[in-house]
Design a protein around this motif. Structure first.
Motif, PDB file in Angstrom:
ATOM      1  N   SER A  77       0.862  -1.180   0.000  1.00 40.43           N
ATOM      2  CA  SER A  77       0.000   0.000   0.000  1.00 40.43           C
ATOM      3  C   SER A  77       0.901   1.233   0.000  1.00 40.43           C
ATOM      4  CB  SER A  77      -0.920  -0.013   1.227  1.00 40.43           C
ATOM      5  OG  SER A  77      -1.707   1.153   1.269  1.00 40.43           O
ATOM      6  N   TRP A  78       1.087   1.831  -1.158  1.00 38.06           N
ATOM      7  CA  TRP A  78       2.090   2.880  -1.330  1.00 38.06           C
ATOM      8  C   TRP A  78       1.815   4.089  -0.438  1.00 38.06           C
ATOM      9  CZ3 TRP A  78       6.813   3.209  -2.941  1.00 38.06           C
ATOM     10  CH2 TRP A  78       7.370   4.443  -3.250  1.00 38.06           C
ATOM     11  N   VAL A 149      -8.836   7.681   3.150  1.00 39.29           N
ATOM     12  CA  VAL A 149      -7.382   7.513   3.144  1.00 39.29           C
ATOM     13  C   VAL A 149      -7.032   6.169   3.777  1.00 39.29           C
ATOM     14  CG1 VAL A 149      -6.860   9.974   3.226  1.00 39.29           C
ATOM     15  CG2 VAL A 149      -7.189   8.696   5.361  1.00 39.29           C
ATOM     16  N   GLY A 150      -5.767   5.800   3.685  1.00 36.09           N
ATOM     17  CA  GLY A 150      -5.294   4.592   4.317  1.00 36.09           C
ATOM     18  C   GLY A 150      -5.219   4.758   5.826  1.00 36.09           C
ATOM     19  N   TYR A 151      -5.143   3.620   6.517  1.00 35.89           N
ATOM     20  CA  TYR A 151      -5.149   3.638   7.985  1.00 35.89           C
ATOM     21  C   TYR A 151      -3.953   4.412   8.540  1.00 35.89           C
ATOM     22  CZ  TYR A 151      -4.605   1.945  12.766  1.00 35.89           C
ATOM     23  OH  TYR A 151      -4.432   1.880  14.130  1.00 35.89           O
ATOM     24  N   MET A 152      -2.773   4.288   7.933  1.00 37.08           N
ATOM     25  CA  MET A 152      -1.584   4.932   8.473  1.00 37.08           C
ATOM     26  C   MET A 152      -1.649   6.451   8.370  1.00 37.08           C
ATOM     27  SD  MET A 152      -0.051   2.412   9.690  1.00 37.08           S
ATOM     28  CE  MET A 152       1.249   3.438  10.354  1.00 37.08           C
ATOM     29  N   VAL A 203       1.088  -4.651  13.250  1.00 40.37           N
ATOM     30  CA  VAL A 203      -0.036  -3.858  12.734  1.00 40.37           C
ATOM     31  C   VAL A 203       0.425  -2.957  11.597  1.00 40.37           C
ATOM     32  CG1 VAL A 203      -1.659  -2.006  13.299  1.00 40.37           C
ATOM     33  CG2 VAL A 203      -1.385  -3.940  14.851  1.00 40.37           C
ATOM     34  N   VAL A 204       1.566  -2.281  11.799  1.00 43.69           N
ATOM     35  CA  VAL A 204       2.092  -1.374  10.766  1.00 43.69           C
ATOM     36  C   VAL A 204       2.468  -2.162   9.513  1.00 43.69           C
ATOM     37  CG1 VAL A 204       3.951   0.225  10.186  1.00 43.69           C
ATOM     38  CG2 VAL A 204       2.879   0.335  12.441  1.00 43.69           C
ATOM     39  N   SER A 209       1.713  -3.551   3.932  1.00 42.31           N
ATOM     40  CA  SER A 209       1.735  -4.614   2.926  1.00 42.31           C
ATOM     41  C   SER A 209       0.377  -4.844   2.285  1.00 42.31           C
ATOM     42  CB  SER A 209       2.233  -5.919   3.553  1.00 42.31           C
ATOM     43  OG  SER A 209       1.350  -6.359   4.572  1.00 42.31           O
ATOM     44  N   GLY A 210      -0.667  -4.241   2.843  1.00 48.11           N
ATOM     45  CA  GLY A 210      -2.008  -4.403   2.287  1.00 48.11           C
ATOM     46  C   GLY A 210      -2.608  -5.766   2.527  1.00 48.11           C
TER      47      GLY A 210
END
Length: 299
Positions: A77-78, A149-152, A203-204, A209-210
């Protein structure tokens, strides 16, 4: 023929692209100044040089992959990866910007080489500017209200990076003569630090890595449960560690007289205690934000 240009102009023209260009510029200036005249020594200087070289190399790779669109061929996941690195680089740079002048910038000029001192001042300034460039990327790419957006990119995701970084500081203090193996209780605290750090990293890594969709249960629920357990575990260490390190029965309430600075176990134990409370507050904030994210994501 495929449609669309091969090169991504937005990697340079966008605000995030401009921030990355400044990251590369200040990173290059910092490494060049250190290699040319400023220099570094001992473990603290080596750590700072590692931070500057690592972040500079990674930023070059990220910028190149995005400019050439080669990142689309990576099975990660870029967006989650880039903001995670930007947050980590911000933390590493701000640490190096404090450690380098504290341990290597001595005000003994004109009796010593003033040129070296001036170069080290320039290194500190350049490192601080690079930190602001990385912080700007985090600010630009963080989650905003109503945006998918992504989780991060969320507050909870960014806090995961900070929690892992603080845990690394705790580990550094533990191995620096903290004498944590004197009591079973302090050994338990080390187990808690290691367990929470390992789960945070998992988790990270799964997010970047998706692979979260491959789980047979909701990922957000697992994260909330883990964060709640981390709060409980860190609360126990926040009570146990100070008791067994600073109580008269088990340790020393004040710094022992004549204890060598930089190699004093009491100093390391104090660092562990301080950052234990910092991480406890981070996990509590993480738990609060994770509940908010779950609420928003539901209809």
């Amino acid at each position: 023929l495929g449609s669309g240009p091969y090169l991504n102009v937005n990697a340079i023209a966008s605000p995030v692209g401009v921030a990355r260009l400044w990251q590369i510029i200040f990173g290059c200036v910092t490494v060049s100044l250190v290699a040319h005249q400023a220099g570094f020594s001992a473990a603290y200087g080596t750590f700072c040089m590692f931070v500057w070289c690592f972040c500079f190399a990674m930023t070059i790779c990220i910028f190149t992959l995005e400019f050439t669109r080669l990142h689309t061929y990576l099975r990660i996941s870029w967006d989650n990866f880039t903001i995670s690195f930007a947050m980590l680089a911000s933390l590493m740079y701000v640490t190096a910007s404090v450690v380098y002048p504290v341990y290597l910038l001595q005000n003994d000029c004109p009796y010593n080489n003033c040129e070296v001192r001036n170069y080290r001042i320039a290194v500190t300034i350049s490192s601080c500017l690079a930190f602001f460039a990385y912080a700007a990327e985090v600010f630009l790419t963080r989650a905003k209200p109503g945006q998918m957006v992504g989780y991060m990119a969320t507050a909870s995701g960014l806090l995961k990076i900070v929690e892992a970084f603080v845990a690394c500081i705790i580990f550094g203090a533990l191995v620096n003569g903290s004498q944590y193996n004197r009591h079973i209780a302090t050994q338990y605290c080390v187990v808690v630090y290691s367990l929470c750090f390992a789960l945070t990293v998992i988790v990270v890594c799964m997010t970047v890595s998706g692979k979260t969709a491959s789980l047979k249960c909701p990922f957000d629920r697992l994260v909330v449960i883990y964060t709640f357990l981390a709060v409980l575990l860190y609360t126990s260490t926040a009570v146990i560690w100070p008791v067994f390190c600073f109580d008269k029965k088990y340790g020393s309430p004040s710094r022992p007289y004549g204890c060598q600075r930089g190699k004093c176990p009491w100093d390391s134990e104090l660092v562990v205690a301080i950052f234990t409370y910092i991480n406890l507050l981070l996990y509590i904030a993480d738990l609060v934000y994770s509940q908010r994210i779950r609420f928003i994501s539901q209809p």
